[in-house]
Design a protein around this motif. Structure first.
Motif, PDB file in Angstrom:
ATOM      1  N   ARG A  23       0.857  -1.189   0.000  1.00  0.00           N
ATOM      2  CA  ARG A  23       0.000   0.000   0.000  1.00  0.00           C
ATOM      3  C   ARG A  23       0.891   1.236   0.000  1.00  0.00           C
ATOM      4  N   LEU A  24       0.657   2.109  -0.966  1.00  0.00           N
ATOM      5  CA  LEU A  24       1.459   3.327  -1.087  1.00  0.00           C
ATOM      6  C   LEU A  24       0.531   4.541  -1.069  1.00  0.00           C
ATOM      7  N   GLN A 147      -0.875  -5.246 -11.860  1.00  0.00           N
ATOM      8  CA  GLN A 147      -1.968  -4.312 -11.602  1.00  0.00           C
ATOM      9  C   GLN A 147      -1.781  -3.480 -10.356  1.00  0.00           C
ATOM     10  N   ALA A 148      -2.411  -2.335 -10.356  1.00  0.00           N
ATOM     11  CA  ALA A 148      -2.526  -1.551  -9.122  1.00  0.00           C
ATOM     12  C   ALA A 148      -3.889  -0.872  -9.109  1.00  0.00           C
ATOM     13  N   GLU A 201      -8.368   3.998   1.207  1.00  0.00           N
ATOM     14  CA  GLU A 201      -8.838   5.378   1.393  1.00  0.00           C
ATOM     15  C   GLU A 201      -8.356   6.245   0.216  1.00  0.00           C
ATOM     16  N   PRO A 202      -9.049   7.364  -0.024  1.00  0.00           N
ATOM     17  CA  PRO A 202      -8.557   8.273  -1.066  1.00  0.00           C
ATOM     18  C   PRO A 202      -7.084   8.621  -0.813  1.00  0.00           C
ATOM     19  N   GLY A 203      -6.284   8.572  -1.867  1.00  0.00           N
ATOM     20  CA  GLY A 203      -4.857   8.871  -1.707  1.00  0.00           C
ATOM     21  C   GLY A 203      -4.015   7.636  -1.431  1.00  0.00           C
ATOM     22  N   GLN A 204      -4.633   6.452  -1.468  1.00  0.00           N
ATOM     23  CA  GLN A 204      -3.863   5.221  -1.275  1.00  0.00           C
ATOM     24  C   GLN A 204      -3.912   4.377  -2.549  1.00  0.00           C
ATOM     25  N   MET A 205      -2.829   3.654  -2.778  1.00  0.00           N
ATOM     26  CA  MET A 205      -2.750   2.745  -3.920  1.00  0.00           C
ATOM     27  C   MET A 205      -2.365   1.369  -3.419  1.00  0.00           C
ATOM     28  N   LEU A 206      -2.961   0.345  -4.020  1.00  0.00           N
ATOM     29  CA  LEU A 206      -2.637  -1.024  -3.634  1.00  0.00           C
ATOM     30  C   LEU A 206      -2.110  -1.775  -4.857  1.00  0.00           C
ATOM     31  N   VAL A 224     -14.722   6.293  -6.607  1.00  0.00           N
ATOM     32  CA  VAL A 224     -13.978   6.537  -7.848  1.00  0.00           C
ATOM     33  C   VAL A 224     -12.578   5.971  -7.635  1.00  0.00           C
ATOM     34  N   SER A 225     -12.193   5.055  -8.479  1.00  0.00           N
ATOM     35  CA  SER A 225     -10.880   4.418  -8.375  1.00  0.00           C
ATOM     36  C   SER A 225     -10.240   4.401  -9.745  1.00  0.00           C
ATOM     37  N   VAL A 226      -8.936   4.254  -9.744  1.00  0.00           N
ATOM     38  CA  VAL A 226      -8.193   4.110 -10.997  1.00  0.00           C
ATOM     39  C   VAL A 226      -7.513   2.751 -10.979  1.00  0.00           C
TER      40      VAL A 226
END
Ligand SMILES: [Fe+2]
Length: 312
Positions: A23-24, A147-148, A201-206, A224-226
């Motif tokens: 998680r970043l 993937q992320a 949470e918003p601002g986190q990437m997995l 909303v996710s990317v």
């Protein structure tokens, strides 16, 4: 000074990348590209061949209950509002091809990863935006590329499972590799004991290890996710081996002993799967697709209008 995409990257992250769920923290949730106005504008000019609008069901109802539909004639804001009401997700696939500004965002992330990990050789990168309803779910599945998942708005629980049996037996991975879609992957609720559960949470990437099965439960809010995905030489070779092993197992009743991506057995399988891909059987295996059978009508009480089914 160049703005960094990842706020908390450290050398340990490079060690863990691809081997463990990671998680970043990022800053994309503050980008003007993801406001309601920006997304509504994007939806209104989104090419039909690049989006998927799906009406969902809950895990256990079976994926066959999922329906795919079209947007035609609705404003972008109405579409977002309809998704906020429930039971839908909209996948704006390939947003990097549709709007250059999102491609720049994607490129900045991959450039930074390459600077931090010089051996990382991503190619054929893609980016999508997923707008999904409160409590929407993505069923247990496994994806073929790296993937992320980047959280922009709302919250979701992501469960990530090890890419090994019993969560992902080799024969299941081979079926996914052959068909290119993650249909009917066997899932049992007791798998969850072996999963890593992350509230994103918003601002986190997995990011997770290649092929790690995962499923997603949205919290009670619009999400909303990317998604970003990529191939590398080793991922490409892994896919070739999984296709070859799948054909050998399914068509020839042979139990593959090796998943090596180098050496004589790899090159034999590379040639074998290339020949198979050119065959009519390969084309049959890949013809799995949902028909488009509804039109979103946010202004009408039934919201989803049945239309004659067609394939895009
Ligand atoms: Fe996925």
């Amino acid at each position: 000074m160049h703005d960094r995409v990842f706020r908390d990257w450290s050398p340990q992250e490079a060690q863990r990348w691809g081997h463990q769920p990671l998680r970043l923290h990022h800053g994309w949730h503050r980008s003007p590209l993801f406001t309601d106005d920006a997304l509504a504008d994007l939806i209104e000019r989104y090419p039909e061949q690049h989006y998927a609008l799906v009406a969902t069901s809950s895990q256990g109802d079976g994926q066959r209950r999922w329906r795919e539909g079209e947007i035609r004639g609705s404003s972008g804001h109405d579409v977002i509002e309809a998704i906020r009401q429930g039971g839908l997700w909209l996948n704006l696939r390939n947003v990097h091809l549709v709007d250059r500004r999102y491609a720049c965002l994607m490129d900045s992330a991959y450039s930074e990863l390459q600077r931090e990990m010089p051996d990382f050789d991503p190619r054929a990168m893609r980016m999508g935006i997923l707008i999904s309803s409160p409590r929407a779910q993505v069923h247990y599945h496994s994806d073929l590329p790296g993937q992320a998942l980047w959280q922009i708005r709302g919250r979701k629980r992501v469960l990530v499972y090890p890419p090994t049996a019993p969560y992902l037996p080799p024969e299941v991975l081979e079926e996914v590799a052959l068909s290119g879609v993650e249909v009917n992957m066997p899932y049992r609720p007791d798998f969850d004991r072996g999963a890593l559960a992350v509230d994103l949470e918003p601002g986190q990437m997995l990011h997770w290890p290649l092929h790690s099965p995962h499923r997603v439960d949205n919290h009670d809010c619009l999400n909303v996710s990317v998604t970003t995905e990529h191939w590398t030489e080793s991922i490409r070779r892994t896919q070739m081996v999984n296709v070859a092993n799948g054909v050998l197992r399914r068509q020839f009743g042979w139990t593959p002993q090796s998943r090596a991506i180098e050496g004589p057995s790899f090159w034999a399988k590379a040639a074998f799967q290339a020949a198979w891909r050119r065959s009519p059987w390969a084309r049959q295996a890949q013809r799995l697709q949902r028909p488009i059978d509804f039109r979103l009508a946010p202004q009408k009480p039934e919201r989803l209008l049945d239309i004659p089914a067609y394939f895009r």
